[in-house]
Write a protein that holds these residues in place. Structure first.
Motif, mmCIF file in Angstrom:
data_model
loop_
_atom_site.group_PDB
_atom_site.id
_atom_site.type_symbol
_atom_site.label_atom_id
_atom_site.label_comp_id
_atom_site.label_asym_id
_atom_site.label_seq_id
_atom_site.Cartn_x
_atom_site.Cartn_y
_atom_site.Cartn_z
ATOM 1 N N GLY A 225 0.817 -1.221 0.000
ATOM 2 C CA GLY A 225 0.000 0.000 0.000
ATOM 3 C C GLY A 225 0.843 1.259 0.000
ATOM 4 O O GLY A 225 0.435 2.288 -0.518
ATOM 5 N N THR A 226 2.013 1.182 0.574
ATOM 6 C CA THR A 226 2.847 2.378 0.627
ATOM 7 C C THR A 226 4.136 2.209 -0.162
ATOM 8 O O THR A 226 5.030 3.026 -0.051
ATOM 9 N N MET A 228 6.152 1.378 -4.028
ATOM 10 C CA MET A 228 5.879 1.676 -5.433
ATOM 11 C C MET A 228 7.037 1.259 -6.302
ATOM 12 O O MET A 228 8.152 1.110 -5.847
ATOM 13 N N ARG B 96 27.159 4.723 0.528
ATOM 14 C CA ARG B 96 26.487 5.363 1.667
ATOM 15 C C ARG B 96 26.484 4.420 2.868
ATOM 16 O O ARG B 96 26.462 4.883 4.001
ATOM 17 N N HIS C 58 -4.729 5.313 -7.421
ATOM 18 C CA HIS C 58 -3.602 4.687 -8.149
ATOM 19 C C HIS C 58 -3.849 4.632 -9.651
ATOM 20 O O HIS C 58 -3.343 3.746 -10.315
ATOM 21 N N HIS C 59 -4.655 5.531 -10.175
ATOM 22 C CA HIS C 59 -4.803 5.633 -11.624
ATOM 23 C C HIS C 59 -3.741 6.612 -12.113
ATOM 24 O O HIS C 59 -3.981 7.804 -12.253
ATOM 25 N N SER C 61 -1.655 6.484 -14.938
ATOM 26 C CA SER C 61 -1.262 6.662 -16.344
ATOM 27 C C SER C 61 -1.573 8.052 -16.912
ATOM 28 O O SER C 61 -0.801 8.536 -17.743
ATOM 29 N N PRO C 62 -2.632 8.735 -16.511
ATOM 30 C CA PRO C 62 -2.874 10.060 -17.113
ATOM 31 C C PRO C 62 -1.738 11.056 -16.881
ATOM 32 O O PRO C 62 -1.584 12.005 -17.655
ATOM 33 N N GLU C 64 1.275 10.621 -17.329
ATOM 34 C CA GLU C 64 2.372 10.435 -18.292
ATOM 35 C C GLU C 64 2.234 11.380 -19.486
ATOM 36 O O GLU C 64 3.095 11.392 -20.366
ATOM 37 N N ASN C 178 8.296 12.242 -17.884
ATOM 38 C CA ASN C 178 6.906 12.662 -17.686
ATOM 39 C C ASN C 178 6.612 12.902 -16.201
ATOM 40 O O ASN C 178 7.429 12.587 -15.322
ATOM 41 N N HIS C 187 9.445 11.621 -4.832
ATOM 42 C CA HIS C 187 9.104 10.832 -3.649
ATOM 43 C C HIS C 187 10.349 10.208 -3.013
ATOM 44 O O HIS C 187 10.496 10.185 -1.789
ATOM 45 N N HIS C 193 15.454 10.357 3.763
ATOM 46 C CA HIS C 193 16.472 9.311 3.676
ATOM 47 C C HIS C 193 17.427 9.504 2.500
ATOM 48 O O HIS C 193 18.426 8.806 2.392
ATOM 49 N N ALA C 194 17.115 10.411 1.614
ATOM 50 C CA ALA C 194 17.993 10.651 0.463
ATOM 51 C C ALA C 194 19.220 11.445 0.927
ATOM 52 O O ALA C 194 19.160 12.200 1.904
ATOM 53 N N TRP C 224 0.445 10.347 -2.632
ATOM 54 C CA TRP C 224 1.436 9.475 -3.263
ATOM 55 C C TRP C 224 1.829 8.300 -2.382
ATOM 56 O O TRP C 224 2.132 7.213 -2.860
ATOM 57 N N GLY C 225 1.824 8.521 -1.077
ATOM 58 C CA GLY C 225 2.180 7.443 -0.167
ATOM 59 C C GLY C 225 1.494 6.138 -0.517
ATOM 60 O O GLY C 225 2.018 5.057 -0.276
ATOM 61 N N THR C 226 0.327 6.220 -1.090
ATOM 62 C CA THR C 226 -0.399 5.003 -1.421
ATOM 63 C C THR C 226 -0.569 4.830 -2.921
ATOM 64 O O THR C 226 -1.330 3.987 -3.361
ATOM 65 N N ALA C 227 0.105 5.633 -3.700
ATOM 66 C CA ALA C 227 0.004 5.480 -5.161
ATOM 67 C C ALA C 227 1.241 4.765 -5.678
ATOM 68 O O ALA C 227 2.183 4.529 -4.945
ATOM 69 N N MET C 228 1.239 4.403 -6.932
ATOM 70 C CA MET C 228 2.444 3.790 -7.477
ATOM 71 C C MET C 228 2.436 3.828 -8.989
ATOM 72 O O MET C 228 1.405 3.946 -9.608
ATOM 73 N N ILE C 229 3.626 3.742 -9.529
ATOM 74 C CA ILE C 229 3.759 3.673 -10.987
ATOM 75 C C ILE C 229 3.285 2.306 -11.436
ATOM 76 O O ILE C 229 3.788 1.307 -10.977
ATOM 77 N N SER D 89 2.985 6.161 -23.829
ATOM 78 C CA SER D 89 1.958 6.323 -22.792
ATOM 79 C C SER D 89 0.567 6.334 -23.403
ATOM 80 O O SER D 89 0.299 7.106 -24.331
ATOM 81 N N ASN D 91 -3.784 6.345 -22.766
ATOM 82 C CA ASN D 91 -5.028 6.372 -22.003
ATOM 83 C C ASN D 91 -6.162 6.168 -22.977
ATOM 84 O O ASN D 91 -6.258 6.904 -23.960
#
Lengths: 229, 229, 229, 229
Positions: A225-226, A228, B96, C58-59, C61-62, C64, C178, C187, C193-194, C224-229, D89, D91
C-alpha cells in the motif's frame, strides 16, 4: 522440465507456470550487495525481516531479480487490460497467421451494475434470465464464428476475417516478468475494483507467487500500500 | 546451485553468471505461440532456422523470454556507461552504507589517442613511460584512499567521504536482463567504438551468451545489424 | 523560447527548465478519454477533484501526458544515484570526447554520521575542522586534476585520463521525463532518507513541478504514499 | 492552443496531433551536451549532418528529447497491435465506464490472401462480392450492437455487455511518445509487412513526423535499417 503447473480458469482459459528463476533469498541477497553481504548465509528470520523492511521502505529494485514465466489463455477483453502492464514481455497467438479457435467466453453468471460506475458494485442476474442471456450470447458467438469461417472459405485474409469475432474470443500468450512487476499487477488486478474476470486470473497468480516467494508475498500484502515501482 | 561460472577481468574485476532461465528453444517456442505451435517438438534445424528468420525480420519480442543474471565487479567509470542500459535490473554496492574497498583500476597499458575523437584510434604508451605513469596514478589512488580513511576515522559520513575517491574505484552489482536487452548491450559495448575496458566485460558476456544460446548468438551476429529492440 | 528558468545549486551546479509540455488540465483530459469526456470544458474545481481522485485510486497513467525537460549540472556521485531512474531520458557530457572542466564539489558543511547507517542522522563538523577538511579535500582535487592535465598533455586518451578524477567532479546532462516519473523521483529523492546533495536538486525540481502543475503537486503530496507507478 | 491538426482515417477513425515538444535542433543540442556544445548556434547544415551521423552510428538517445502527443480513433484489432509498443503512454476509452459508440470498421475493400502467410501478399475481392460481404459483415455488426444495447437495457454491467461486440469496434486513446519510440513504431508499422489498416495510421503519423522533424525523418529513412533503440 516436468509437466508445468496448469490451472483452469473461466470456461476455456488457463494459467501455466512455465518457469521461475530466483526466490525470496535471491532477492534478499541482491539487496545485500549494497552492503557486500550477499554471499554470507543468513537465517530464515534475517531474510524474512530484510524483505519486509525493503518493501516497507520502498526499496523495490531487489525484487527485479526473481522472474516468472507464464502461459495464459484468456478472453481478448481481459487480455486488453493485461497488456497495459508494460514492464513485462508478451508473445501472443496471432489472428493474422492462424485460424482462430472457436472458443468464446460465456460468463457462468452475468452481473447487473448496482449504483454508479465507480462504485464497482454488482448483483447477479436471476438464474432464469441468466440462462436465457447465455443462450442468446452464444447464438451470437455462433453467428460470428460462422461468418468468420465463411470468409476464410472464400479466401479472405485471416487478418481481415477476424474483425467480426467478438471481444469474448479466447487468445493465448506467453508472459515473462519480474517479481516487482508481478506485485504491481497483483495490486491492481487482484483488487476489488478490477473486473472479476481478470481478477480470477490474478488470484491464481497470487497463489503461485505466494507458493514460490512466501516471504515476499507476505511483505507485499503487508506493505505494498505504501510501496511503489 | 553449483559454484557459479566466474571469470576475472582487468586487475580486480570479474563477471559471474548467477543464473539463467530459458534457452534457444524457449524463445523459438515463445515465437511459435503466434501460430499455436509452441508445444510440438521440432528438429534442431527448424528451431535454428526460425531463430535466424525472427532476428532477420526484426521480430525481437520472443527473445525477451530468456533471462540472464550476472554479478559484476568493475571500475565506476565503466559502470557509469553500463547503467545507461535501462531495460535491465541493477543492485549495486552502496558507498552510503559500507566502507568501500581499496581497489582501483590501473590499466596494464595506457593508451594514447591517435587522430580525432571519433576515430576511436589508439596506440600504446611505450613500456618505460607506461610503468612510470602506472606508479604515478597508483600514488594518487593511495593518497585518495588515505584521505577517505582519515575522514571515516574522524566520523565523517561515508556518503560524504567517498566523494574524494577516483572514478577508477571498483564497485560490484547484480544485473538481470533478458536476451534481447543483452544483445543490445553486446552490439553497443562489444564494439570497436566502445571503450576497451567495458568491451573486455562485454566480450566475456558474449562468450557466455554464445554458450547458453548458440543459435540466437549466431543469428545475432549475422542479422543484428538490421534488427532492433 | 525565452531564457530558461535557471537555479544554482551547491557550489557549481544548477537546474534549468528547458521545456514543458502539458499541464494539470491535459492530464485530467487524458484521464477523461476513458469516459469520452476529454473535450468538454470543466471548472477548475472539477479538474482538481479528478486529479486528486486519480492519484488516490492509483490511476497513474494520465500523468504520463505532461513532460518536463531539464538541463542539470551535478557531482558524479549525485548523478550516479540519479541515473538509476530508468523511466526517463538522459544525455550527458562525455569524458571520452571532451576535456572535463576543473570543478569538483566541496561541501559547505561536512557531516558526521550519528547512530547507525539506516538512521540517516547526521551532525555538522565544527567550523574549524570543517575549514581544515575543505582545504585538504580541495588539495586532493587539485592534485587529481593536475595529474589529469599532465596525462592529457602527454597524449593519453581522455577516456583513460579521466579515471583519476574524483567522484566529486561535476558533470552536465539533459533529462526528459513525464510527470509520473518525476513524482516517483521526488518521492524517493526529496525525502529525508535521500543524501542531502541529491535532495537539494530534488527540492528545486519539486518547486518547478508545483509551479507548473499545482493541482497534481497537491494531490501528489497528499496521496502518493499510497500510489504507485 | 489552436485547433489541433486532425486527419480522418478509415471509415470512422482519425489521428489528431495534440501537442509536440522539441524539434530537430533540440535533439542535436541534447547530443551536443556530450561535448559541451549544446548552447552555441550552428548552421542548419551542421545540425542536419550531426543528426544523420547520430542515427547512422546508432546513437539514438538524443532523439528521446522530442515528444509527440496524439489522439487516435481506430478499430480494436488495430489498437491491439498498437499497444504492444511499450515505450509510450496510453489512455483509452473504457468499455467498463461508458456506453460504447455504434461504430465498427467495414473495409472499403476486402482482401484475399495470396500465397503463404509470411508472403504478406493480397488481392482485392471483386466489386460485387466485396459489396455483398460488406453488407453481411454490417448485418452482424448490427446484431452484435443490438444485443449489447439490449443487455445494457436489462441493467447488465457495461463491462460484461461489451464482450459481445466485435474486434472491428472503434475505440479512442491518447498516445504520448518520444521521437525515438515513434521511429521504432514507424519502422515496424509503416512497413509492407504490417496490416494495411495500422499502416494507414502509421503513414499519417510519418507525414506529421516529417513535417515536425524533417532532418531526423530524412536520417531515419536513410539509416534506420541499421539503427536500434
Amino acid at each position: 522440465m516436468s509437466e508445468p503447473l496448469h490451472i483452469d480458469i473461466l470456461d476455456h482459459g488457463f494459467v501455466e507456470l512455465i518457469d521461475f528463476m530466483g526466490d525470496d533469498r535471491r532477492c534478499a541477497n541482491a539487496a545485500r550487495v549494497s552492503v557486500r553481504g550477499d554471499t554470507r548465509e543468513r537465517s530464515d528470520k534475517a531474510d524474512q525481516g530484510l524483505i519486509a523492511r525493503l518493501l516497507a521502505d520502498h526499496h523495490t529494485s531487489p525484487f527485479e531479480h526473481a522472474v516468472f514465466q507464464f502461459k495464459v489463455r484468456a478472453p481478448i477483453f481481459v487480455v486488453r487490460q493485461w497488456m497495459r502492464h508494460r514492464f513485462s514481455s508478451f508473445n501472443e497467438e496471432s489472428g493474422r497467421y492462424v485460424e482462430l479457435v472457436d472458443e468464446c467466453y460465456t460468463p457462468a453468471q452475468f452481473r447487473r451494475q448496482v449504483g454508479k460506475r465507480m462504485d464497482y458494485a454488482f448483483e447477479n442476474l436471476p438464474p432464469q434470465e441468466n440462462s436465457e442471456l447465455q443462450a442468446e450470447v452464444q447464438a451470437l458467438y455462433r453467428q460470428s464464428y460462422d461468418l468468420y469461417q465463411k470468409m476464410l472459405a472464400t479466401g479472405i485474409a485471416r487478418e481481415h476475417a477476424r474483425m467480426v469475432l467478438p471481444l469474448a474470443l479466447y487468445t493465448t500468450f506467453y508472459w515473462t516478468l519480474n517479481a516487482l512487476s508481478l506485485m504491481n499487477f497483483l495490486h491492481l488486478r487482484n483488487h476489488e475494483h478490477a473486473q472479476s474476470e481478470i481478477r480470477a486470473y490474478a488470484a491464481v497468480m497470487e497463489d503461485i507467487f505466494k507458493e514460490k516467494m512466501p516471504w515476499t508475498h507476505a511483505a507485499f500484502r503487508e506493505h505494498w500500500g505504501t510501496a511503489m515501482i
